[in-house]
Motif scaffolding. Structure first.
Motif, short mmCIF file in Angstrom:
data_model
loop_
_atom_site.label_atom_id
_atom_site.label_comp_id
_atom_site.label_asym_id
_atom_site.label_seq_id
_atom_site.Cartn_x
_atom_site.Cartn_y
_atom_site.Cartn_z
N GLU A 174 1.20 -1.53 0.28
CA GLU A 174 -0.27 0.06 0.40
C GLU A 174 0.78 1.32 0.04
N GLU A 175 0.46 2.34 -0.47
CA GLU A 175 1.11 3.58 -0.75
C GLU A 175 1.26 3.98 0.81
N PRO A 176 2.17 4.27 1.39
CA PRO A 176 2.13 5.30 2.71
C PRO A 176 1.65 6.86 2.04
N GLN A 177 1.47 7.70 3.61
CA GLN A 177 1.20 8.60 3.38
C GLN A 177 1.98 8.74 4.98
N PRO A 178 2.44 10.71 4.39
CA PRO A 178 3.01 11.19 5.25
C PRO A 178 2.67 11.80 6.61
N GLY A 179 2.80 11.76 7.44
CA GLY A 179 2.02 12.31 8.51
C GLY A 179 3.27 13.79 8.91
N ALA A 180 2.59 14.08 10.27
CA ALA A 180 3.17 15.68 10.50
C ALA A 180 4.61 15.13 10.70
N GLY A 181 5.42 16.46 9.84
CA GLY A 181 6.84 16.20 10.12
C GLY A 181 7.98 15.32 9.16
N GLU A 182 6.75 15.17 8.50
CA GLU A 182 7.11 13.60 7.31
C GLU A 182 6.83 14.18 5.49
#
Length: 334
Positions: A21-29
């Protein structure tokens, strides 16, 4: 997205190319759409450390690509920036040792042998323009390790004599290039005549057969610093080449972790033994500045598509490579 995943079995048997699964960036990423990725000896060790009962993990520590998504609070890079990844997670300032919670990208967190990877925003650095995608993708882990070993730990200065046993791997070839750029005299060893010949091309002052008597081969020359990444097979030979008061820096043990040790010889020789591994974000930026100043490029062994991972791992396991093995990951990596 396509990725090289380790799951279910230890060692090479646990590796396969899978859809993840394609990952999603969190805060600061940030999310980096990778063009190229680079192999390290660490990838071999992870295959044993990552247990069959652990969740699947995408391996790989080195990579370069284009940012295609940013999380909240990231301001120094933006979508569309071409970046190189610093795989040293959670170690920002140069310090005597990494802080608690320090990790290296690629285990336990998902790594770079995939079409996309999530990293902290601070670990995505604008790619030096003079490096190709191939060169940028294989640089970081080995170059950072070599930089800290030579400059922070060994405190190398012009005119010093440096011994690098086991020339061939990525870190060793960077050690040779960095030490020469810093004005040192550099001796290297290898079991391979071809690697010795290449090392001389890359600037080594002497390249000797690892099986020979090193003292005779080097006409009795003693060195200020030996950088040991081979381990049990060469440690004592390196120690014998040190001048009194000289320093061994060690960051690898590919031929064995345990070395019997004569303490009396060691303290009479007034030797120094320093451990090191990887480096901080601060040293990473210094390293990029150093290689740009001296226009140093990684020695590339081979680039392959992700699907040829088995061939790449087998080549590294045999220590057949000179320099870095890399993968073309995303479209347009070639």
């Amino acid at each position: 997205m396509k990725a090289i995943v380790h799951a279910g079995k230890s060692g090479l048997d646990g590796l396969s190319v899978q859809e993840m699964e394609e990952p999603q960036p969190g805060a600061g990423e940030v999310r980096v759409k990778l063009r190229t990725a680079g192999m390290n000896h660490r990838d071999l060790f992870v295959l044993e450390r990552h247990k069959p009962t652990d969740p699947p993990v995408i391996i790989g520590s080195d990579g370069a690509g284009v940012i295609d998504a940013v999380g909240e609070g990231v301001t120094h890079v933006q979508v569309g920036d071409e970046v190189i990844i610093n795989p040293s997670l959670g170690w920002k300032e140069n310090s005597e040792a990494p802080p608690a919670g320090y990790e290296i990208l690629g285990f336990p967190k998902h790594g770079t042998f995939a079409e996309k990877v999530i990293v902290p925003g601070d670990n995505a650095i604008l790619k030096p323009r003079y490096l190709t995608w191939e060169e940028a993708g294989v640089l970081s882990l080995a170059a950072l390790t070599a930089y800290r070993a030579l400059f922070t730990r060994a405190r190398i200065r012009p005119g010093m004599k440096v011994l690098i046993p086991g020339i061939g791997g990525g870190a060793a070839t960077f050690l040779l290039q960095f030490a020469k750029a810093a004005g040192a005299t550099v001796y290297v060893t290898s079991r391979s005549k071809e690697k010795c010949r290449k090392a001389l091309e890359y600037g080594a002052d002497r390249a000797i057969d690892s099986h020979d008597d090193w003292g005779t081969a080097l006409d009795g020359a003693k060195v200020d610093v030996a950088i040991e990444s081979v381990g049990a097979a060469t440690f004592h030979k390196s120690l014998e080449r040190l001048r009194p008061g000289g320093t061994i820096v060690t960051f690898g043990a590919s031929t064995g972790d345990v070395v019997p040790f004569n303490l009396r010889d060691f303290f009479y020789g007034q030797y120094n033994l320093l451990g090191t591994t990887m480096g901080s974000g601060e040293e990473y930026r210094e390293m990029l500045q150093f290689i740009e100043t001296h226009q140093i490029k990684p020695v590339l062994d081979q680039m392959m598509p992700l699907e040829q991972y088995a061939q790449a791992f087998e080549r590294m396991e045999r220590a057949a490579q000179l320099g870095k093995i890399g993968f073309y990951v995303g479209s347009g990596g070639h």
